[in-house]
Design an enzyme around this catalytic site. Sequence first.
Site, short mmCIF file in Angstrom:
data_model
loop_
_atom_site.label_atom_id
_atom_site.label_comp_id
_atom_site.label_asym_id
_atom_site.label_seq_id
_atom_site.Cartn_x
_atom_site.Cartn_y
_atom_site.Cartn_z
N TYR A 61 0.95 -1.11 -0.02
CA TYR A 61 0.04 0.12 0.09
C TYR A 61 0.99 1.20 -0.18
CZ TYR A 61 -4.85 1.41 0.22
OH TYR A 61 -5.88 2.09 -0.02
N GLU A 63 -0.12 5.03 -0.57
CA GLU A 63 -0.80 6.17 -0.78
C GLU A 63 0.22 7.35 -0.79
OE1 GLU A 63 -3.79 7.05 2.16
OE2 GLU A 63 -5.44 6.05 0.95
N ASP A 207 -7.47 13.01 -25.07
CA ASP A 207 -7.64 11.81 -24.60
C ASP A 207 -6.84 11.08 -25.74
OD1 ASP A 207 -8.48 9.28 -24.05
OD2 ASP A 207 -10.45 9.81 -23.52
N THR A 233 -4.32 5.35 -21.95
CA THR A 233 -4.18 4.04 -21.35
C THR A 233 -3.05 3.53 -21.59
OG1 THR A 233 -5.37 3.05 -23.25
CG2 THR A 233 -6.80 3.64 -21.33
N LYS A 236 -3.97 -1.07 -24.99
CA LYS A 236 -4.37 -0.90 -26.46
C LYS A 236 -3.01 -0.79 -27.23
CE LYS A 236 -8.52 1.95 -25.38
NZ LYS A 236 -8.52 1.96 -24.02
N ARG A 242 -3.34 -3.15 -18.33
CA ARG A 242 -4.41 -2.43 -18.25
C ARG A 242 -4.35 -1.31 -16.98
NH1 ARG A 242 -8.88 -3.49 -20.95
NH2 ARG A 242 -10.05 -1.87 -19.70
#
Length: 421
Positions: A61, A63, A207, A233, A236, A242
Amino acid sequence: MGGGRFYGPDFELLEERDPELARVLLDEVERVRGGVQLIASENLTSPAVLAALGSALSDKYAEGYPGNRYYGGCEVVDRAERLAVRRARELFGADHANVQPHSGSSANLAAYAALLQPGDRMLAMALQHGGHLTHGSRANFSGRWFDVVSYGVRRDTELIDYDEVRDLALRHQPKVIVCGATSYPRLIDFGVLRGIADEVGAWLLADAAHPMGLMAAGVIPSAVPYADVVTFTTHKTLRGPRGGAILCTDELAGRIDRAVFPFTQGGPMMHAVAAKAVAFGEAMRPEFAAYARQVIVNARALCDALAAEGMRPVTGGTDTHLALLDVRGLGVTGAEAESRCAAAGITLNRSAIPYDPEPPGVTSGVRVGTPCVTTQGFGPADLEKVGALIGRAVREPEKIAEVGDEVRTLPVIRQAYLRQY
């Protein structure tokens, strides 16, 4: 059944501990191996990317950002994120990169949060003309939280009408102009849009989720020199895990970072961040540029083959990795074409065409893309055969089983499922 790089690390252990789920993984690999994958937004990651995704970094974790975390023990994952950021900046020539967004939609949400307040106006491409849900669809947060003015394509050419974009921008004075699409097969003139944005004092947000890998390889013009913010992304055409990422100018770096964390996300997925670093590194290699060039060559070959089968290419062709085809000339809907192709082992998706008379669940078109098949080693001659098989499957549903047999025996299908890059 065996493990190996097709199935990921420690697959034998998964088979032993959870054979039911192991069967699902095997079935998906066999689905991909046994058919032709033409979903424009999908690709096949390298074994190195999969290794990072399946690593111990999944457990941490973290953050915050490198050197400023809200948890201890982040000194190792900090190195992974710094590496991903450095490679992204170098690969795309960007001032700043944030590699934490979980997806392209998450990246867009953060970008809007950095640039807009609820109720602010933005100008973006209409979904039915090729835009994305996050570009202002009323079914999406973007269309509910912001005042969205949509632009589209001309009826006669099916190309973006930049004069209309300028007129709308002058009339409505948006704070942000969004460019980019999910089913627009032509290049976008970022320079013209930059000029329009400057004329009305708007931010330009590109985008580039779909073509970012082609931009990274330098085979199509990049949005980075023109846009204030670029979201994308990492799967693709970039062929990574992903996930999403954001590039921006130094001026906006702090706003973007605060919009990702803590405003829209908590802890990043550090295994995915590491896998993004791997993908960025792979995209810097000369062989990736060759791959990207081949993606476009293959897309044009497939588009031409489908045109010969009676499917009309929207805009008349393609400049990128995808093509949009109007299937009404064959007397079918997009949904029917998708279903018949699926039964023959060819995976593509129905898609609305500009000014489509059919509802979104039916459509008059299909969208095809070549990132996956190019990774698998398909060439133009293979795509010509695939185009002919698609035509037969759509026109002659009574022969779908026969077409499926031919799909499974394509020489390129019998080759290695995935090549090492």
